[in-house]
Design a protein around this motif. Structure first.
Motif, PDB file in Angstrom:
ATOM      1  N   ARG A  78     -43.184  10.059 112.921  1.00 18.58           N
ATOM      2  CA  ARG A  78     -41.628   9.415 112.665  1.00 18.58           C
ATOM      3  C   ARG A  78     -40.770   9.707 114.282  1.00 18.58           C
ATOM      4  O   ARG A  78     -40.755  11.035 114.959  1.00 18.58           O
ATOM      5  CB  ARG A  78     -40.933  10.970 111.700  1.00 18.58           C
ATOM      6  N   LEU A  79     -39.765   8.400 114.356  1.00 18.91           N
ATOM      7  CA  LEU A  79     -38.683   8.935 115.363  1.00 18.91           C
ATOM      8  C   LEU A  79     -37.840  10.203 115.258  1.00 18.91           C
ATOM      9  O   LEU A  79     -36.481   9.993 114.022  1.00 18.91           O
ATOM     10  CB  LEU A  79     -37.957   7.386 115.603  1.00 18.91           C
ATOM     11  N   PRO A  80     -36.715  10.535 115.630  1.00 19.83           N
ATOM     12  CA  PRO A  80     -36.090  11.290 115.933  1.00 19.83           C
ATOM     13  C   PRO A  80     -34.907  11.011 115.623  1.00 19.83           C
ATOM     14  O   PRO A  80     -35.206  10.186 116.068  1.00 19.83           O
ATOM     15  CB  PRO A  80     -36.373  12.361 117.189  1.00 19.83           C
ATOM     16  N   ARG A  81     -33.653  11.144 114.839  1.00 20.95           N
ATOM     17  CA  ARG A  81     -32.335  10.813 115.184  1.00 20.95           C
ATOM     18  C   ARG A  81     -31.702  12.236 115.668  1.00 20.95           C
ATOM     19  O   ARG A  81     -31.404  12.852 114.206  1.00 20.95           O
ATOM     20  CB  ARG A  81     -32.508  10.430 113.260  1.00 20.95           C
ATOM     21  N   PRO A  82     -32.040  12.292 116.361  1.00 14.86           N
ATOM     22  CA  PRO A  82     -30.795  13.380 117.116  1.00 14.86           C
ATOM     23  C   PRO A  82     -29.797  13.252 116.145  1.00 14.86           C
ATOM     24  O   PRO A  82     -28.761  12.632 116.190  1.00 14.86           O
ATOM     25  CB  PRO A  82     -31.249  13.366 118.136  1.00 14.86           C
ATOM     26  N   ARG A  83     -28.829  14.800 116.676  1.00 13.60           N
ATOM     27  CA  ARG A  83     -27.048  14.734 116.583  1.00 13.60           C
ATOM     28  C   ARG A  83     -26.697  16.151 117.514  1.00 13.60           C
ATOM     29  O   ARG A  83     -26.714  16.463 117.687  1.00 13.60           O
ATOM     30  CB  ARG A  83     -27.356  15.361 114.563  1.00 13.60           C
ATOM     31  N   ILE A  84     -25.497  15.212 117.347  1.00 10.14           N
ATOM     32  CA  ILE A  84     -25.012  15.236 118.852  1.00 10.14           C
ATOM     33  C   ILE A  84     -23.313  15.590 118.238  1.00 10.14           C
ATOM     34  O   ILE A  84     -22.603  14.662 117.204  1.00 10.14           O
ATOM     35  CB  ILE A  84     -24.681  14.861 119.933  1.00 10.14           C
ATOM     36  N   ARG A  85     -22.727  17.294 117.902  1.00  9.27           N
ATOM     37  CA  ARG A  85     -21.729  18.155 118.052  1.00  9.27           C
ATOM     38  C   ARG A  85     -20.637  17.729 119.210  1.00  9.27           C
ATOM     39  O   ARG A  85     -21.288  18.648 120.173  1.00  9.27           O
ATOM     40  CB  ARG A  85     -21.680  18.820 117.160  1.00  9.27           C
ATOM     41  N   ILE A 138     -34.838  15.651 135.659  1.00 14.11           N
ATOM     42  CA  ILE A 138     -35.911  16.136 134.695  1.00 14.11           C
ATOM     43  C   ILE A 138     -36.120  14.634 133.378  1.00 14.11           C
ATOM     44  O   ILE A 138     -36.812  14.343 133.021  1.00 14.11           O
ATOM     45  CB  ILE A 138     -35.753  17.355 133.903  1.00 14.11           C
ATOM     46  N   LEU A 139     -35.175  14.139 133.081  1.00 11.17           N
ATOM     47  CA  LEU A 139     -34.582  13.517 131.483  1.00 11.17           C
ATOM     48  C   LEU A 139     -33.252  12.162 131.737  1.00 11.17           C
ATOM     49  O   LEU A 139     -32.811  12.364 132.386  1.00 11.17           O
ATOM     50  CB  LEU A 139     -34.439  14.227 130.588  1.00 11.17           C
ATOM     51  N   ASP A 140     -33.991  10.799 131.861  1.00  9.51           N
ATOM     52  CA  ASP A 140     -32.979   9.971 131.427  1.00  9.51           C
ATOM     53  C   ASP A 140     -33.324   9.135 130.529  1.00  9.51           C
ATOM     54  O   ASP A 140     -34.457   8.629 130.213  1.00  9.51           O
ATOM     55  CB  ASP A 140     -33.327   9.257 133.201  1.00  9.51           C
ATOM     56  N   GLU A 141     -33.059   9.418 128.895  1.00  9.33           N
ATOM     57  CA  GLU A 141     -33.249   8.279 128.145  1.00  9.33           C
ATOM     58  C   GLU A 141     -31.630   8.244 127.338  1.00  9.33           C
ATOM     59  O   GLU A 141     -30.790   8.680 128.070  1.00  9.33           O
ATOM     60  CB  GLU A 141     -33.968   9.468 127.036  1.00  9.33           C
ATOM     61  N   THR A 142     -32.068   6.970 126.863  1.00  8.56           N
ATOM     62  CA  THR A 142     -31.147   6.202 125.981  1.00  8.56           C
ATOM     63  C   THR A 142     -31.163   6.053 125.074  1.00  8.56           C
ATOM     64  O   THR A 142     -32.065   6.407 124.332  1.00  8.56           O
ATOM     65  CB  THR A 142     -30.673   4.771 126.555  1.00  8.56           C
ATOM     66  N   TRP A 143     -29.663   6.712 123.813  1.00  6.64           N
ATOM     67  CA  TRP A 143     -29.863   6.641 122.525  1.00  6.64           C
ATOM     68  C   TRP A 143     -28.716   5.778 122.080  1.00  6.64           C
ATOM     69  O   TRP A 143     -27.581   5.000 122.368  1.00  6.64           O
ATOM     70  CB  TRP A 143     -29.611   7.833 122.088  1.00  6.64           C
ATOM     71  N   SER A 162     -32.786   6.029 118.277  1.00  4.41           N
ATOM     72  CA  SER A 162     -33.521   5.671 119.426  1.00  4.41           C
ATOM     73  C   SER A 162     -33.813   4.224 119.042  1.00  4.41           C
ATOM     74  O   SER A 162     -33.140   3.825 118.143  1.00  4.41           O
ATOM     75  CB  SER A 162     -35.457   5.944 118.429  1.00  4.41           C
ATOM     76  N   PRO A 163     -33.726   3.543 120.394  1.00  4.71           N
ATOM     77  CA  PRO A 163     -33.926   2.148 120.957  1.00  4.71           C
ATOM     78  C   PRO A 163     -35.181   1.363 120.072  1.00  4.71           C
ATOM     79  O   PRO A 163     -35.128   0.825 119.674  1.00  4.71           O
ATOM     80  CB  PRO A 163     -33.845   1.652 121.846  1.00  4.71           C
ATOM     81  N   LEU A 164     -36.397   2.118 119.215  1.00  7.83           N
ATOM     82  CA  LEU A 164     -37.324   1.657 118.546  1.00  7.83           C
ATOM     83  C   LEU A 164     -37.547   1.483 117.394  1.00  7.83           C
ATOM     84  O   LEU A 164     -37.606   1.314 117.144  1.00  7.83           O
ATOM     85  CB  LEU A 164     -38.690   2.620 119.253  1.00  7.83           C
ATOM     86  N   ASP A 165     -36.403   2.436 116.750  1.00  8.22           N
ATOM     87  CA  ASP A 165     -35.713   2.556 115.685  1.00  8.22           C
ATOM     88  C   ASP A 165     -35.578   1.077 115.246  1.00  8.22           C
ATOM     89  O   ASP A 165     -34.599   0.956 114.977  1.00  8.22           O
ATOM     90  CB  ASP A 165     -34.912   3.474 115.096  1.00  8.22           C
ATOM     91  N   LEU A 166     -36.867   0.117 114.786  1.00  6.50           N
ATOM     92  CA  LEU A 166     -36.204  -1.005 113.748  1.00  6.50           C
ATOM     93  C   LEU A 166     -36.468  -1.223 112.415  1.00  6.50           C
ATOM     94  O   LEU A 166     -36.347  -1.961 111.888  1.00  6.50           O
ATOM     95  CB  LEU A 166     -37.328  -2.258 114.431  1.00  6.50           C
TER      96      LEU A 166
END
Length: 303
Positions: A78-85, A138-143, A162-166
């Protein structure tokens, strides 16, 4: 250089005395819904180590209280669906939501880096570790901004995709429904350039007292859409019923008149900006239509 930077970041992870890791975020707004005057990107950092601005890769990140969860990669496919507050200090996030279509189609770039690799500009006399390296991240990712899950005076929470979540995404097809139009009003695919009639929800233009405001076009509406005299001007005084046109040079479309250019057409080569119409519902001067719904109401379409 980029590969060398990644190798440095990997070695730092195994360091017996690693320095703290910093989280950087960059909110990339959708140009189609961003009013003129808004920055295209809003960089910020979590502020959990440094309480002031941080320069990373030459970009200034401002401190903003942030909490995140769910960025971990799952083992069940499953693709993650993170949350940001994000802290809603001085209603800053609410202001962004109101003026940028609830951040629909916005992106969030998440970066991580060690303190020891920060730019020299962050320290008096340069990086004290002598290891400043803009490539050692360390990390560079796009959501993608998925949806707003909570909003209050204290904080706003978003769910990211995720950009892969289609899921539910259809490629190379367009749904045709008799009741709805799939084109952008007065934009790509929609050739309407006539008199403003109603708002997005089908309601009439009204003033603060609820009285209907009738668009007042001195030429009866003939050719106003392509007339530069109708472009909003900060130095002009507007009265109730005046109509203005606000071009958005960030989005270029084929011209409303004349031949359609080749697809895709380079910006400035046979294309013109998308134009939005606003009706003055309260006399004013210098009040930008996109940012002041008290004085202006946007022309729309219920389709």
């Amino acid at each position: 250089m980029a590969d060398e930077g990644r190798n440095i970041a990997a070695r730092n992870l195994l360091d017996l005395e690693p320095t703290a890791v910093l989280d950087f975020f960059k909110l990339v707004l959708d140009p189609s819904s961003t009013p003129d005057g808004f920055p295209a990107e809003i960089p910020f950092h979590a502020g959990n180590v440094f309480k002031e601005n941080i320069i990373w890769q030459g970009v200034k990140y401002v401190p903003l209280a942030v909490e995140t969860e769910g960025f971990e990669m799952l083992g069940d496919r499953r693709l993650p669906r993170p949350r940001i507050r994000v802290a809603n200090d001085n209603q800053l996030i609410t202001y962004l939501l109101q003026n940028n279509n609830d951040l629909v189609n916005a992106k969030v770039i998440r970066k991580k880096a060690f303190i020891k690799n920060l730019d020299d500009a962050n320290f008096d006399g340069g990086n004290p570790w002598g290891q400043a390296n803009a490539n050692a991240e360390i990390l560079d990712e796009t959501w993608l901004m998925g949806r707003k899950t909570h909003e209050s005076k204290v904080m706003v929470e978003f769910e990211l995709n995720s950009p892969l979540d289609l899921e539910s995404f259809s490629v190379n097809s367009r749904a045709v429904v008799s009741k709805y139009c799939a084109w952008q009003y007065r934009g790509e695919g929609c050739r309407y350039k006539g008199v403003p009639i109603e708002r997005d929800d089908g309601s009439p233009f009204t003033d603060v007292d609820g009285a209907t405001v009738i668009p007042n076009l001195t030429d009866g509406g003939t050719g106003f859409y392509n007339n530069p005299d109708y472009h909003w001007n900060a130095e002009r005084t507007y009265t109730r019923g005046n109509v203005v046109v606000v071009p958005n040079k960030k989005i270029m479309v084929p011209p409303y008149d004349g031949p359609v250019p080749a697809d895709p057409a380079p910006v400035g080569d046979g294309t013109e900006p998308v134009k939005t119409c606003y009706i003055c519902v309260s006399g004013n001067q210098g009040q930008r239509p996109e940012l002041n719904p008290t004085y202006w109401q946007k022309d729309g379409c219920t389709k």
